[in-house]
Design a protein around this motif. Structure first.
Motif, PDB file in Angstrom:
ATOM      1  N   SER A 128       5.399   6.937   7.724  1.00 41.36           N
ATOM      2  CA  SER A 128       4.188   7.569   7.214  1.00 41.36           C
ATOM      3  C   SER A 128       3.053   7.588   8.224  1.00 41.36           C
ATOM      4  O   SER A 128       1.966   8.097   7.925  1.00 41.36           O
ATOM      5  N   GLY A 129       3.265   7.023   9.414  1.00 45.04           N
ATOM      6  CA  GLY A 129       2.198   6.971  10.402  1.00 45.04           C
ATOM      7  C   GLY A 129       1.193   5.877  10.128  1.00 45.04           C
ATOM      8  O   GLY A 129       0.056   5.930  10.605  1.00 45.04           O
ATOM      9  N   ALA A 130       1.617   4.857   9.377  1.00 47.47           N
ATOM     10  CA  ALA A 130       0.690   3.805   8.972  1.00 47.47           C
ATOM     11  C   ALA A 130       0.119   3.043  10.161  1.00 47.47           C
ATOM     12  O   ALA A 130      -1.055   2.654  10.154  1.00 47.47           O
ATOM     13  N   HIS A 131       0.929   2.839  11.207  1.00 44.95           N
ATOM     14  CA  HIS A 131       0.441   2.097  12.372  1.00 44.95           C
ATOM     15  C   HIS A 131      -0.803   2.756  12.956  1.00 44.95           C
ATOM     16  O   HIS A 131      -1.798   2.095  13.265  1.00 44.95           O
ATOM     17  N   GLY A 132      -0.743   4.060  13.129  1.00 45.15           N
ATOM     18  CA  GLY A 132      -1.890   4.773  13.678  1.00 45.15           C
ATOM     19  C   GLY A 132      -3.096   4.709  12.771  1.00 45.15           C
ATOM     20  O   GLY A 132      -4.239   4.591  13.225  1.00 45.15           O
ATOM     21  N   LEU A 133      -2.860   4.792  11.453  1.00 48.23           N
ATOM     22  CA  LEU A 133      -3.954   4.693  10.495  1.00 48.23           C
ATOM     23  C   LEU A 133      -4.648   3.348  10.612  1.00 48.23           C
ATOM     24  O   LEU A 133      -5.884   3.279  10.715  1.00 48.23           O
ATOM     25  N   TYR A 134      -3.871   2.264  10.630  1.00 48.82           N
ATOM     26  CA  TYR A 134      -4.482   0.944  10.684  1.00 48.82           C
ATOM     27  C   TYR A 134      -5.239   0.734  11.992  1.00 48.82           C
ATOM     28  O   TYR A 134      -6.327   0.146  12.002  1.00 48.82           O
ATOM     29  N   ALA A 135      -4.681   1.213  13.096  1.00 45.28           N
ATOM     30  CA  ALA A 135      -5.372   1.085  14.381  1.00 45.28           C
ATOM     31  C   ALA A 135      -6.706   1.815  14.348  1.00 45.28           C
ATOM     32  O   ALA A 135      -7.713   1.321  14.863  1.00 45.28           O
ATOM     33  N   LEU A 151       0.868  -1.170   0.000  1.00 49.70           N
ATOM     34  CA  LEU A 151       0.000   0.000   0.000  1.00 49.70           C
ATOM     35  C   LEU A 151       0.903   1.218   0.000  1.00 49.70           C
ATOM     36  O   LEU A 151       1.745   1.375   0.889  1.00 49.70           O
ATOM     37  N   GLY A 152       0.765   2.050  -1.003  1.00 50.25           N
ATOM     38  CA  GLY A 152       1.628   3.218  -1.086  1.00 50.25           C
ATOM     39  C   GLY A 152       0.935   4.403  -1.711  1.00 50.25           C
ATOM     40  O   GLY A 152       0.051   4.252  -2.560  1.00 50.25           O
ATOM     41  N   VAL A 153       1.335   5.591  -1.282  1.00 54.88           N
ATOM     42  CA  VAL A 153       0.816   6.845  -1.831  1.00 54.88           C
ATOM     43  C   VAL A 153       2.015   7.734  -2.146  1.00 54.88           C
ATOM     44  O   VAL A 153       2.930   7.881  -1.318  1.00 54.88           O
ATOM     45  N   ARG A 154       2.017   8.307  -3.325  1.00 55.59           N
ATOM     46  CA  ARG A 154       3.097   9.229  -3.683  1.00 55.59           C
ATOM     47  C   ARG A 154       3.179  10.346  -2.645  1.00 55.59           C
ATOM     48  O   ARG A 154       2.163  10.818  -2.120  1.00 55.59           O
ATOM     49  N   ARG A 155       4.398  10.784  -2.387  1.00 56.04           N
ATOM     50  CA  ARG A 155       4.590  11.813  -1.367  1.00 56.04           C
ATOM     51  C   ARG A 155       3.836  13.096  -1.715  1.00 56.04           C
ATOM     52  O   ARG A 155       3.353  13.801  -0.823  1.00 56.04           O
ATOM     53  N   ASP A 169       0.894  -6.441   7.002  1.00 54.69           N
ATOM     54  CA  ASP A 169       1.973  -6.267   7.972  1.00 54.69           C
ATOM     55  C   ASP A 169       2.577  -4.899   7.779  1.00 54.69           C
ATOM     56  O   ASP A 169       2.491  -4.303   6.695  1.00 54.69           O
ATOM     57  N   VAL A 170       3.178  -4.373   8.838  1.00 52.29           N
ATOM     58  CA  VAL A 170       3.706  -3.012   8.812  1.00 52.29           C
ATOM     59  C   VAL A 170       4.978  -2.930   9.649  1.00 52.29           C
ATOM     60  O   VAL A 170       5.093  -3.573  10.697  1.00 52.29           O
ATOM     61  N   ASP A 171       5.928  -2.175   9.154  1.00 52.76           N
ATOM     62  CA  ASP A 171       7.147  -1.867   9.900  1.00 52.76           C
ATOM     63  C   ASP A 171       6.740  -1.039  11.122  1.00 52.76           C
ATOM     64  O   ASP A 171       6.029  -0.039  10.999  1.00 52.76           O
ATOM     65  N   THR A 172       7.188  -1.440  12.296  1.00 52.48           N
ATOM     66  CA  THR A 172       6.782  -0.731  13.511  1.00 52.48           C
ATOM     67  C   THR A 172       7.305   0.698  13.559  1.00 52.48           C
ATOM     68  O   THR A 172       6.810   1.510  14.337  1.00 52.48           O
ATOM     69  N   HIS A 180       0.969  13.323  -2.882  1.00 55.09           N
ATOM     70  CA  HIS A 180      -0.478  13.149  -2.735  1.00 55.09           C
ATOM     71  C   HIS A 180      -0.884  12.667  -1.345  1.00 55.09           C
ATOM     72  O   HIS A 180      -2.041  12.279  -1.136  1.00 55.09           O
ATOM     73  N   ARG A 181       0.022  12.721  -0.391  1.00 58.53           N
ATOM     74  CA  ARG A 181      -0.332  12.278   0.957  1.00 58.53           C
ATOM     75  C   ARG A 181      -1.226  13.304   1.634  1.00 58.53           C
ATOM     76  O   ARG A 181      -1.233  14.483   1.277  1.00 58.53           O
ATOM     77  N   GLY A 182      -2.017  12.833   2.607  1.00 57.97           N
ATOM     78  CA  GLY A 182      -2.925  13.721   3.325  1.00 57.97           C
ATOM     79  C   GLY A 182      -4.225  13.982   2.601  1.00 57.97           C
ATOM     80  O   GLY A 182      -4.976  14.888   2.991  1.00 57.97           O
ATOM     81  N   ARG A 183      -4.529  13.194   1.575  1.00 54.20           N
ATOM     82  CA  ARG A 183      -5.760  13.404   0.798  1.00 54.20           C
ATOM     83  C   ARG A 183      -6.715  12.214   0.886  1.00 54.20           C
ATOM     84  O   ARG A 183      -7.633  12.084   0.077  1.00 54.20           O
ATOM     85  N   GLY A 184      -6.505  11.346   1.876  1.00 57.47           N
ATOM     86  CA  GLY A 184      -7.429  10.241   2.106  1.00 57.47           C
ATOM     87  C   GLY A 184      -7.272   9.078   1.143  1.00 57.47           C
ATOM     88  O   GLY A 184      -8.133   8.186   1.099  1.00 57.47           O
ATOM     89  N   ILE A 185      -6.172   9.045   0.400  1.00 63.99           N
ATOM     90  CA  ILE A 185      -6.003   8.008  -0.616  1.00 63.99           C
ATOM     91  C   ILE A 185      -5.809   6.632   0.016  1.00 63.99           C
ATOM     92  O   ILE A 185      -6.379   5.640  -0.451  1.00 63.99           O
ATOM     93  N   SER A 186      -5.019   6.550   1.079  1.00 58.86           N
ATOM     94  CA  SER A 186      -4.803   5.251   1.734  1.00 58.86           C
ATOM     95  C   SER A 186      -6.107   4.652   2.225  1.00 58.86           C
ATOM     96  O   SER A 186      -6.379   3.457   2.039  1.00 58.86           O
ATOM     97  N   VAL A 187      -6.929   5.480   2.865  1.00 57.21           N
ATOM     98  CA  VAL A 187      -8.198   4.972   3.401  1.00 57.21           C
ATOM     99  C   VAL A 187      -9.115   4.532   2.273  1.00 57.21           C
ATOM    100  O   VAL A 187      -9.782   3.493   2.357  1.00 57.21           O
TER     101      VAL A 187
END
Length: 342
Positions: A318-325, A277-281, A311-314, A283-290
């Motif tokens: 990018s703050g992915a851990h918080g997003l997934y939680a 799962l990746g978003v170009r730098r 799985d995610v690197d701890t 375009h981040r902050g625009r809800g694309i990951s969600v």
């Protein structure tokens, strides 16, 4: 920085492997027997997954692979596979030149020193392979081990001088929970995976992961390989129609899913797995990951899956851990990367 050859200090000769087994390089004809050997270890270690023959077969794919030099299998007097070793380097590495190592020993012949000998061979061959790349870059030898793997497996790497440098969390989300919605902004469009967006997704991946520790660019060939479990019906891109690119659609974000059906009986549930799962730098902050996760979870649930997994690197920057939680993902187990940094 000293030269690669000086830092890596590759041995001229590889250390011997135990005489109790006959050793040779692996070939594609060995896929069924190698699969059975790996699964025997997974069963004995209580792993929550099982490798498939297709995943083993694809180890041999890629013009850069050299199984003659970089693999070994130990065979007993009855012709049974008892141990294996595999080294792999990556031709597109630009920041750190890497050698990944993996191998194992059949449960019936463990605690006989074979594992230590295999790791010694792996490290030595990895050092040789790193020097053979000719890339004057920082170098790394890496092995991945489950957190709940037997203590002896961790100890064999630690005694060989490897350090647990990075940790990863395996997460899952119950798909009976409501799937979040994420409306896309103007110009952004969800596009199901197809050949038309595949190359554009590779370019987006290389941009998105430039600031991720340990990540290196993917070449067109390496991007196209390793798809034994690829689930295109569960994979998506988000295209930015406001950016005109003569090469094709401009992919702002992408999600690649895998289907690991052989794992489901062991896990006790069905799941769709988010591999990438990746978003170009830009375009981040625009809800694309969600939005991408929403599309994937909807597809998993539509096809009767019980959970979404990833799985995610701890230490993901990018703050992915918080997003997934925040989306309801919970940790199931984890793994670690043992490495020698050179």
């Amino acid at each position: 920085m000293t030269s690669l050859a000086e830092r890596v200090a590759a041995p001229r000769d590889l250390p011997p492997l135990p005489d109790a087994l006959t050793w040779r390089a692996l070939t594609r004809d060995d896929v069924p027997a190698l699969t059975a050997l790996i699964i025997a270890g997974q069963e004995a270690d209580g792993a929550r997954y099982r490798i498939s023959p297709e995943e083993v077969d694809e180890k041999f794919d890629g013009s850069w692979k050299d199984p003659v030099a970089n693999s070994r299998v130990g065979v007993d007097a009855d012709g049974a596979f008892r141990a294996w070793a595999w080294v792999e380097t990556y031709p597109a590495d630009e920041r750190t030149v890497r050698a990944s190592i993996e191998g194992g020993v059949h449960p019936a012949v463990r605690r006989q020193g074979i594992g230590r000998a295999v790791v010694a061979w792996l490290e030595a061959r990895a050092r040789q392979a790193l020097v053979e790349t000719g890339k004057e870059l920082p170098a790394r030898i890496a092995a991945y081990v489950d957190d709940d793997a037997p203590a002896a497996e961790k100890a064999v790497y630690e005694r060989a001088g490897f350090t647990a440098l990075r940790y990863y969390s395996n997460l899952r989300r119950d798909l009976t929970l409501p799937v979040p919605t994420a409306p896309l902004g103007a110009g952004l469009r969800l596009v199901p995976w197809s050949d038309d967006v595949d190359e554009a997704a590779r370019l987006a991946h290389n941009d998105a992961f430039r600031d991720h520790w340990g990540s290196e660019p993917r070449s067109p060939e390496s991007w196209a390989k390793g798809r034994a479990t690829f689930a295109p019906a569960w994979s998506f891109t988000i295209v930015d129609d406001t950016i005109v690119d003569d090469a094709g659609p401009f992919v702002a974000g992408y999600l690649v899913s895998g289907k690991y059906e052989q794992d489901w009986p062991v896990q006790g549930y069905t799941s769709g797995y988010t591999e990438l799962l990746g978003v170009r730098r830009s375009h981040r902050g625009r809800g694309i990951s969600v939005a991408l996760l929403e599309a994937a979870m909807t597809a998993y649930a539509r096809d009767g899956m019980q959970y979404a997994e990833l799985d995610v690197d701890t230490e993901n920057p990018s703050g992915a851990h918080g997003l997934y939680a925040s989306l309801g993902y919970e940790k199931v187990d984890g793994s670690r990367m043992y490495s020698i940094e050179l």
